[in-house]
Design an enzyme around this catalytic site. Structure first.
Site, PDB file in Angstrom:
ATOM      1  N   SER A 141     -57.438 -32.597  64.926  1.00 33.65           N
ATOM      2  CA  SER A 141     -56.582 -31.927  65.926  1.00 33.65           C
ATOM      3  C   SER A 141     -55.146 -32.427  65.775  1.00 33.65           C
ATOM      4  O   SER A 141     -54.916 -33.565  65.352  1.00 33.65           O
ATOM      5  CB  SER A 141     -57.066 -32.270  67.339  1.00 33.65           C
ATOM      6  OG  SER A 141     -56.142 -31.793  68.301  1.00 33.65           O
ATOM      7  N   TYR A 154     -59.524 -38.603  73.472  1.00 29.20           N
ATOM      8  CA  TYR A 154     -59.530 -37.465  72.540  1.00 29.20           C
ATOM      9  C   TYR A 154     -58.505 -37.718  71.426  1.00 29.20           C
ATOM     10  O   TYR A 154     -58.806 -37.550  70.237  1.00 29.20           O
ATOM     11  CB  TYR A 154     -59.209 -36.183  73.303  1.00 29.20           C
ATOM     12  CG  TYR A 154     -59.345 -34.912  72.496  1.00 29.20           C
ATOM     13  CD1 TYR A 154     -60.577 -34.265  72.362  1.00 29.20           C
ATOM     14  CD2 TYR A 154     -58.239 -34.336  71.866  1.00 29.20           C
ATOM     15  CE1 TYR A 154     -60.693 -33.089  71.626  1.00 29.20           C
ATOM     16  CE2 TYR A 154     -58.355 -33.169  71.133  1.00 29.20           C
ATOM     17  CZ  TYR A 154     -59.576 -32.544  71.015  1.00 29.20           C
ATOM     18  OH  TYR A 154     -59.699 -31.380  70.281  1.00 29.20           O
TER      19      TYR A 154
END
Ligand SMILES: NC(=O)c1ccc[n+]([C@@H]2O[C@H](COP(=O)([O-])OP(=O)(O)OC[C@H]3O[C@@H](n4cnc5c(N)ncnc54)[C@H](O)[C@@H]3O)[C@@H](O)[C@H]2O)c1
Length: 278
Positions: A141, A154
């Protein structure tokens, strides 16, 4: 061009939704035999049936190593080989201040986002090493590149995915196995919607609202859709990328490259106002 994955067998984790589902469809269109996987048996079976004989579904929860091992074994058993593994399964994590992070949730999130990827590579590798070919793609990501696009855990997990990708790529390159990551920007999927607690109609309305918002969120005035990541995965899965390994392909419409021209102009306008006032 069609048939870019002719003769290849691909496993995609977390492919009952979003990026994974779009990738399963794209790979199938290009001639791959595809194993769809996830925890939602009904949805998975439905997607595999819609694709036809060259697709199959196998349930797997990627936090469980045994499930991942069985998934890889299923693909070999059903289609005879394994050419591509897209470690895609993931979820959002709670956005909390550092002192409020729940330890059990932290362990689960790391196990899902990093462990799932590691288990996939671990169990695919003996087959790919033996074949002397293979392409592994890990879904990272932009949150692993720059702060401000996700919660602490995350962000850390996705940075770990990109680094683990490079580390493993350099171990297995001599066996002609390639390992790359993709770092998506904002892509319209249910990951933002807590979808399990909404009705399908409500999820659809949420996706439409996301699409409007995301069109204005990066340099390109375009909404990032699952197929944009599926096309990047297709390139990395195909032999067109045969000389590409240990790479992290950012697909984000220019989001993390820096300030847009409009943002720079706004900044200079404020600077000029400051100078004029002195
Ligand atoms: N959508 C974005 O903007 C975006 C941006 C960057 C990275 N990503 C990454 O892309 C990947 C796919 O996400 P998406 O946006 O398509 O969301 P999504 O919610 O549509 O898909 C995620 C899939 O992973 C599955 N999954 C979650 N936990 C699992 C588990 N324990 N075992 C097996 N499957 C599990 C979900 O059920 C779902 O099918 C994730 O790794 C996510 O972190 C997404």
């Amino acid at each position: 061009m069609t048939g870019r994955l002719d003769g290849k067998v691909a496993v995609i984790t977390g492919s009952t939704s979003g990026i994974g589902a779009a990738t399963a469809q794209r790979f199938h269109e290009e001639g791959a035999k595809v194993v769809i996987s996830g925890r939602n048996r009904g949805k998975g079976a439905e997607l595999a049936a819609a694709l036809g004989a060259n697709a199959a579904f196998r349930a797997a929860d990627v936090v469980k190593e045994e499930d991942v091992a069985n998934l890889i074994a299923f693909a070999i058993d059903r289609f005879g080989r394994l050419d591509v593994l897209f470690n895609n399964a993931g979820d959002s994590t709670a956005g909390r201040a550092i002192e409020d992070i729940d330890t059990a949730a932290f362990h689960y999130d790391m196990n899902l986002l990093v462990g799932g990827v590691l288990f996939g590579m671990k169990h695919a590798m003996p087959h790919m090493r033996r074949q002397k070919s293979g392409s592994i793609i890990n879904n990272a990501s932009i949150a692993g590149h720059r702060h401000g696009y996700g919660p602490h855990v995350y962000n850390a997990a996705k940075a770990a995915v990109a680094h683990l990708t490079r580390s493993v790529a350099l171990e297995v390159a001599e066996h002609n196995v390639r390992v790359n990551a993709i770092s998506p920007g904002l892509i319209v999927t249910p990951i933002f919607l807590n979808a399990e607690q909404r009705s399908p109609a409500n999820v659809d309305r949420g996706l439409t609202a996301l699409a409007t918002q995301f069109a204005r969120s990066q340099a390109l005035p375009t909404t990032g859709m699952p197929v944009d990541i599926a096309n990047a995965a297709l390139y990395l899965a195909s032999d067109e990328s045969r000389f590409v390994t240990a790479h992290d392909l950012v697909v984000d419409g220019g989001m993390i490259a820096g300030r847009t021209m409009a943002e720079q102009h706004a900044w200079w306008a404020r600077m000029n106002e400051t100078f004029a006032a002195t």
